[in-house]
Structure formats: C-alpha cells, structure tokens
Design an enzyme around this catalytic site. Structure first.
Site, mmCIF file in Angstrom:
data_model
loop_
_atom_site.group_PDB
_atom_site.id
_atom_site.type_symbol
_atom_site.label_atom_id
_atom_site.label_comp_id
_atom_site.label_asym_id
_atom_site.label_seq_id
_atom_site.Cartn_x
_atom_site.Cartn_y
_atom_site.Cartn_z
ATOM 1 N N GLU A 182 6.142 -14.158 -12.658
ATOM 2 C CA GLU A 182 5.491 -12.945 -12.147
ATOM 3 C C GLU A 182 4.971 -12.019 -13.236
ATOM 4 O OE1 GLU A 182 9.497 -10.600 -10.563
ATOM 5 O OE2 GLU A 182 7.640 -10.352 -9.498
ATOM 6 N N ARG B 23 3.256 0.253 -5.353
ATOM 7 C CA ARG B 23 3.196 -0.362 -4.032
ATOM 8 C C ARG B 23 1.933 -1.196 -3.831
ATOM 9 N NH1 ARG B 23 6.818 1.866 -0.488
ATOM 10 N NH2 ARG B 23 5.665 0.940 1.213
ATOM 11 N N GLU C 122 16.019 -17.258 -10.882
ATOM 12 C CA GLU C 122 15.597 -15.873 -11.113
ATOM 13 C C GLU C 122 14.838 -15.778 -12.451
ATOM 14 O OE1 GLU C 122 15.074 -13.233 -9.756
ATOM 15 O OE2 GLU C 122 15.244 -11.613 -11.199
ATOM 16 N N HIS D 50 16.319 -36.328 -10.623
ATOM 17 C CA HIS D 50 15.779 -36.750 -9.320
ATOM 18 C C HIS D 50 14.296 -36.428 -9.192
ATOM 19 C CE1 HIS D 50 19.762 -37.816 -7.990
ATOM 20 N NE2 HIS D 50 20.207 -36.605 -8.297
ATOM 21 N N CYS E 175 0.840 -1.188 0.000
ATOM 22 C CA CYS E 175 0.000 0.000 0.000
ATOM 23 C C CYS E 175 0.883 1.249 0.000
ATOM 24 C CB CYS E 175 -0.939 0.098 1.191
ATOM 25 S SG CYS E 175 -1.995 -1.334 1.388
ATOM 26 N N TRP F 127 -3.044 -2.583 -1.596
ATOM 27 C CA TRP F 127 -2.754 -3.974 -1.937
ATOM 28 C C TRP F 127 -3.438 -4.773 -0.831
ATOM 29 C CZ3 TRP F 127 -0.309 -8.201 0.314
ATOM 30 C CH2 TRP F 127 0.036 -9.235 -0.553
ATOM 31 N N ASN G 44 -1.151 1.888 5.958
ATOM 32 C CA ASN G 44 -0.325 0.901 5.265
ATOM 33 C C ASN G 44 0.216 -0.035 6.324
ATOM 34 O OD1 ASN G 44 1.599 -0.487 3.770
ATOM 35 N ND2 ASN G 44 3.088 1.177 3.850
ATOM 36 N N GLY G 45 -0.082 -1.327 6.200
ATOM 37 C CA GLY G 45 0.393 -2.296 7.187
ATOM 38 C C GLY G 45 -0.724 -3.255 7.551
ATOM 39 N N LYS H 131 5.293 -3.844 -5.483
ATOM 40 C CA LYS H 131 6.748 -3.702 -5.538
ATOM 41 C C LYS H 131 7.393 -3.894 -4.174
ATOM 42 C CE LYS H 131 10.606 -2.517 -7.546
ATOM 43 N NZ LYS H 131 11.189 -3.545 -8.427
ATOM 44 N N LYS I 227 10.971 -14.513 -12.887
ATOM 45 C CA LYS I 227 10.562 -13.418 -13.790
ATOM 46 C C LYS I 227 9.404 -13.871 -14.667
ATOM 47 C CE LYS I 227 11.909 -10.571 -12.382
ATOM 48 N NZ LYS I 227 12.811 -10.633 -11.262
HETATM 49 O O1 M6R Z 1 12.857 -4.849 -2.197
HETATM 50 P P1 M6R Z 1 13.354 -6.238 -2.026
HETATM 51 O O2 M6R Z 1 14.566 -6.506 -2.848
HETATM 52 O O3 M6R Z 1 13.574 -6.610 -0.601
HETATM 53 O O4 M6R Z 1 12.199 -7.158 -2.578
HETATM 54 C C1 M6R Z 1 12.248 -8.539 -2.446
HETATM 55 C C2 M6R Z 1 11.194 -9.205 -3.285
HETATM 56 O O5 M6R Z 1 9.923 -8.838 -2.851
HETATM 57 C C3 M6R Z 1 11.341 -8.824 -4.762
HETATM 58 O O6 M6R Z 1 12.613 -9.127 -5.253
HETATM 59 C C4 M6R Z 1 10.289 -9.552 -5.609
HETATM 60 O O7 M6R Z 1 10.545 -10.925 -5.597
HETATM 61 C C5 M6R Z 1 10.285 -9.004 -7.027
HETATM 62 N N1 M6R Z 1 8.930 -8.759 -7.450
HETATM 63 C C6 M6R Z 1 10.921 -9.904 -8.000
HETATM 64 O O8 M6R Z 1 10.900 -9.409 -9.287
#
Ligand code: M6R
Length: 607
Positions: free
Chosen positions: A487, A27, A480, A503, A2, A73, A99-100, A602, A484
């Site tokens: 997401e 956010r 990674e 395995h 948020c 969010w 927010n929280g 984010k 990507k």
């Molecule tokens: O701000 P941070 O690097 O701590 O965030 C960690 C994860 O939330 C962040 O990397 C998330 O996995 C991304 N959406 C990946 O693209």
C-alpha cells in the site's frame, strides 16, 4: 470514504472549510470542493487533486459565513473537476456534498432528466441536488427529507440553499456524521478531526436522523419529523496529536508512537494482584464470559491481520475455538449464529462499512458483538454491544501501524482474562503480564536501530515482487508486512506461511524476488530455517528478521535485522515494527506519497 464538512457562524467560511478539509483529506484525496453562501448567492469552487490545489484556486477575497465542503474518493465517475463535489441544482441555488453511494441513482436520474433536469457530472451524488430541487417548495429540510426517502444506498449528506442563509441540512444513513457545537457557530463533518481546532463538544448522529443547523443551534428529527433528543459528548483528543510535529510523515510518527500507544491500551486494565485483566466495557459478567464456547473476530485489512493473531492465541492459550473472518465475506454468506459464540468487530476507524454491515447482520441474527475500536463515538463502537477502546490516539496515515499493535494489546488483555478464567494459573498470568508490560524497551531498541531497516530498504526497494513469510502467530504478521509494502511502496508482495511456499509460491523464487522471513525464537524456528535454506538453494535473496543472538539464521540469510529477545507469545509486537519501517523506507526511496498512497483512503465507508 470521502469527507464532508459544513459551517455556519461568524468566521470566513472558506477558511474553516479548507482547514477542515485538509484534516479530512485522509478520507479521500482525489478532488475537493467548497460552496460558500453570501448575499451574492452560492460560490462554488471544485478541483481535481489534493486540497492544496483547491486552496490555490479559492480567492482570498471569497466572502460568506456559511458553506459546505467535500474531499472525494471516487466511486462513480472519474476523477475530474466536474465530478468533484459540491453538486448543484439546475437553478444553481442548491448545493450538496455527499459521502457514500447512491445505488438507485440511475433510475432517479432517468426520472429527473425526464422532468427536464440537466446533469453536468458523471456521479451518483448529483441526483441528490436535483431531487432536492424537485421537492423544494420553500422548506429546505422538508425537501431533503422527501429526497432521502427515495435514496437507496449509503449517505452522509450536507445541503445548502442560497435562499436559506446560515442554514445547513444534514442527513445520515450508513456514513458517519458528527456535529460540533461552538459558541455562536456550528460545525458538521464526517469526523471530529475537521472541527477539533474549534470545539470539543460534539453530537453524533444515527442513521435516519436529519439535522437542521444554523450558527445559533440545531434540531434533530427523524424521518417522521419527530424530534430526537441528542446527548453532547466531549472529544478527548488534542489537536497536537493530529499534527506531524518534527516527523516528515504521519506514518513515521505513528510507528514511533507505539512506544506510548501500546502501554496506553493497557492503562488501568491490569489487575496485578489477581494476574488478570479488567475490561469493564465488555458489558459481560464472569458467568457470561465463562459460557463463551467460540469466538469469531470480524475485520478488514490490517485489523483483520490483528484479529488473526488474536484468534491464534485465544485458541492456544484460552483454549476457546477462535477464528477471524473478513467482514465483507461473512456478511454475505448467511453465517450461522450459535448460542455461546462471541463476536468481535475490530476496526481502527469504527466506520469501515464492510465491518459495520457485518455487525448489523450478526446482531439481526441475535449475536452479541463487541467492538475493538480506536475512534471514540464511531459507528461500530456505538452500535456494538460492548467492547474495548484501544486508545492509540488519532491515526492519520492511511497505512495503519500503531492501531495494529494497540488492537493486539486489547486482545491480549481479553485473552489474559479468558485464559485466567480457564486454564491459566496465577504464576503464568503474572508472567503474561510481565511480558506484555515489558514490551516498551524492545520496541524502543528497534526504533533506535531503524537505520538498519533504512539500509535494507535502500538495497531492496527496486524489487518488483516480495515474499513475506512467517509461521504460527507470525503468519498474519507476515501478511501485514506484505500489505504495508503494497500500500505505501506499491511493490507487489505476498504474505504466506513459510510452510506453504513449497505448495506453489516457491515457483516465484529467483535472484530478483527477495523473501523476508520472520524467525522468532519459537517452536517453529527450525522449520522456518529449513524454508530459508530452500529459498537460498533457489538463489532467492533472503532477509531474516530474527532475535538477537540467532547467528545461525544470520549465516543463512543475505541480510538480517535483529529484534530483541522476547517470549514467543509477544513476538508479533516486535516483528511487526521493523516491517512497518521497511515499508515506510521503501516508499520513501521510491518517492511515494507515504501518508496518502494512490487509490486509497483511510476510512473505507463504501462496499
Ligand atoms: O478502520 P479499519 O480498521 O476498519 O480499517 C480496515 C482497513 O481498511 C485498514 O486496515 C486498511 O487495510 C489500512 N489501509 C491498512 O494499512
């Protein structure tokens, strides 16, 4: 998650709030709302959907020079107009944005309902509005303080009252909040992006602090009403860095920015003569660094994978036992903090709650925790015992790209320093520096050839499942790549060690399940080629990401993308960029909301 924003000043508050919310949209973006105060009282507009939906709802004619806003969010309660913030007291005079997460909201709600308060929404946050109302006796700040003293959980809260024109009260515990100082106007928000168009002078808050602001100034006090002296910081980011420019998406822009962001992370941090790195922010003497016996990196998501690459290399090159652990898991498993262990908290945003809470838990146990953060002044950066800013510039797309390679750069520098203090000789240090500083042309070339990736995305984007396979230092890079694709394209993908598929995951291989194999020119290349053959033998389509000239890999694979040759140490930088582009172009083919994928935000400031 948020985003919250507040404004007091001469401008039309709705304009400032809506523009600020647009910048905070990363956010959280499932619903949003604003409350604007004027002589008529508080005017509240809130809508499910992106900020544009709210913008279309708020009348141009809305007057009022002070207000608060929120982009959500959802955590408690579904996504709907009524659950969107701001939430109001029964008399409609108090509005709050939060927010929280308020963990004890159920018991507070029961109590308040018993006292006659009527709740409209199905969220944890609404209790705050009613609590403030229940304590209010003419002093808004006092009522907010009494209210937050009862809250359990995390919060960044903004409160306004129609009888207190030009006044906003903010309180923070675990959720970020920053004040922006203007000339005859004040801004307050979850982060600086919401106010950078208006001011670069900011004040960061700590947990337990409460701020009372109006257009003429601000006062910060603690929960016992003691004044708190705050320092004013300057933001170095430029507004243009937060704009898409000529790119269709922030994600694409940020992938391309890696040509500059990687060298920027090295700026002023390399001592060519001594073939080592200079990292003053670590706040550790050479003797202390020499005493490090073990390194633990804690992080989440993409930062976790960057940490895995770093731990692999720290162990193999600096010969220091190193591991990377998910912050969310470490925090609750009562970790043993031993003398000689150095911890790193890696976080682009510097606000990820899982990571922040793990930092605090480690510090409580006496650990020294260094931060590897992008956002200057973020909570993790401020609370850690030293660290390295990665300086990748604002990362707006929800999918992290340039932060990954900048995190790697910072850790490679640390690795160089630690290795040079131990087993790495001067010529080797020189070669290491040459490899790291020589990455730019290779990345540029990959970006110039991105059409090759676009073609692969056109061919493969309809796959429902994907395997991303790598070995050694590129195993985390495979994970990674899979993250990507999940997401932004919403394609199910698994990142695995190529060695591990026999395995179990090899059972998934068929004509419909492509595998993308990372094949650098390293000591494990032949093993990866064997894995590739095993997949081909089971009719699995194969994409190979290999180095220029690797005709053998190209012959086995169905499709290939060549990356420039580099020392194997630096292959993660060159291998990850095509994976970022692949996810981007698959998402584009599928018509996904690339910069704001569904269900994500984010900055993950909830558990
Ligand atoms: O701000 P941070 O690097 O701590 O965030 C960690 C994860 O939330 C962040 O990397 C998330 O996995 C991304 N959406 C990946 O693209």
């Amino acid at each position: 998650m948020c985003g919250i924003i507040g404004y007091c000043g001469p401008r039309k508050a709705s304009d400032v709030l809506l523009t600020g919310l647009k910048r905070l949209e990363y956010r959280g973006y499932d619903s949003s709302g604003i409350s604007v105060g004027s002589a008529e009282g508080l005017q509240i507009y809130k809508k499910e959907g992106k900020i544009q939906v709210l913008r279309d709802t708020v009348p141009e004619s809305l007057e009022g020079n002070w207000g608060i806003g929120h982009t959500r969010w959802a955590t408690h309660g579904g996504v709907s107009d009524v659950n969107a913030h701001p939430h109001c007291s029964c008399d409609g005079k108090i509005a709050i944005c939060h927010n929280g997460i308020i963990e004890n909201y159920m018991s507070l709600k029961d109590r308040l309902e018993g006292e006659g308060h009527r709740f409209l929404a199905d969220t944890d946050s609404e209790v705050i509005a009613h609590l403030v109302e229940s304590f209010y006796e003419g002093n808004l700040e006092a009522a907010v303080k009494l209210s937050v003293s009862l809250l359990k959980g995390t919060y960044g809260i903004l409160v306004m009252h129609s009888d207190h024109p030009d006044e906003i009260i903010g309180a923070r515990n675990g959720s970020p909040m920053v004040l922006g100082l203007g000339d005859g106007e004040m801004f307050i928000a979850s982060d600086v992006s919401a106010m950078i168009a208006h001011t670069k002078q900011v004040v960061y808050f700590e947990d337990g602090e409460v701020v009372r602001l109006d257009s003429g100034g601000y006062e910060v006090t603690d929960m016992r009403n003691r004044p708190v002296d705050k320092t004013v910081d300057s933001i170095s980011w430029e507004l243009e860095e937060m704009e898409k420019g000529a790119y269709s998406h922030f994600m694409l822009k940020e992938i391309h920015e890696q040509i500059e962001s990687i060298p920027r992370a090295m700026g002023g941090r390399i001592d060519e003569d001594l073939a080592t790195a200079v990292l003053g922010g670590l706040n550790m003497s050479e003797m202390e660094l020499l005493g490090v016996k073990r390194i633990v990196i804690i992080a989440a998501g993409t930062s976790y994978y960057a940490g895995r690459v770093a731990a692999y290399l720290l162990e193999s090159l600096a010969r220091i036992p190193s591991v990377t652990e998910l912050a969310s898991e470490l925090r609750y498993r009562n970790p043993i903090v031993e003398e000689g262990t150095l911890y790193f908290a890696m976080s682009q945003s510097g606000e990820t709650l899982d990571t922040l809470m793990a930092v605090r838990e480690l510090q409580r146990k006496g650990a020294r925790v260094l931060g590897i953060c992008n956002v200057v002044g973020s909570t993790i950066a401020r609370e850690s015992d030293g660290g390295v800013y990665i300086h990748s510039g604002p990362e707006i797309a929800v999918a992290s790209t340039k932060a990954f390679t900048s995190q790697l750069t910072a850790m490679y520098l640390f690795l160089l320093k630690m290795a040079r203090m131990r087993h790495m000789a001067w010529p080797e240090g020189k070669r290491f520096i040459a490899g790291l500083t020589g990455l730019q042309p290779g990345i540029k070339k990959i970006l110039e050839n991105e059409d090759g990736i676009r073609k692969l995305a056109k061919k493969y984007h309809k796959a429902r499942d994907f395997l991303f396979l790598g070995r050694g230092v590129n195993f985390p890079v495979a994970m990674e790549g899979a993250l990507k694709l999940k997401e932004v394209a919403y394609i199910h993908a698994e990142g695995y060690s190529a060695a591990e598929i026999k395995h179990g995951p090899i059972a998934l291989i068929n004509e419909l399940t492509p595998s993308l194999l990372i094949v650098p020119d390293d000591h494990l290349r032949d093993k990866v080629l064997s894995n590739m053959k095993e997949i081909k033998a089971r009719k699995g389509p194969v994409i190979a990401l290999c180095v220029e000239g690797d005709d053998e890999a190209a012959q086995i694979a169905d499709d290939v993308f060549f990356v420039p040759k580099s020392d194997e140490l630096f292959s993660p930088f060159l291998m990850v960029v095509p994976l970022q582009l692949f996810a981007y172009y698959c998402a584009l083919e599928l018509g996904r909301d690339v910069d704001q994928p569904r269900n994500l935000a984010k900055s993950v400031t909830v558990e």
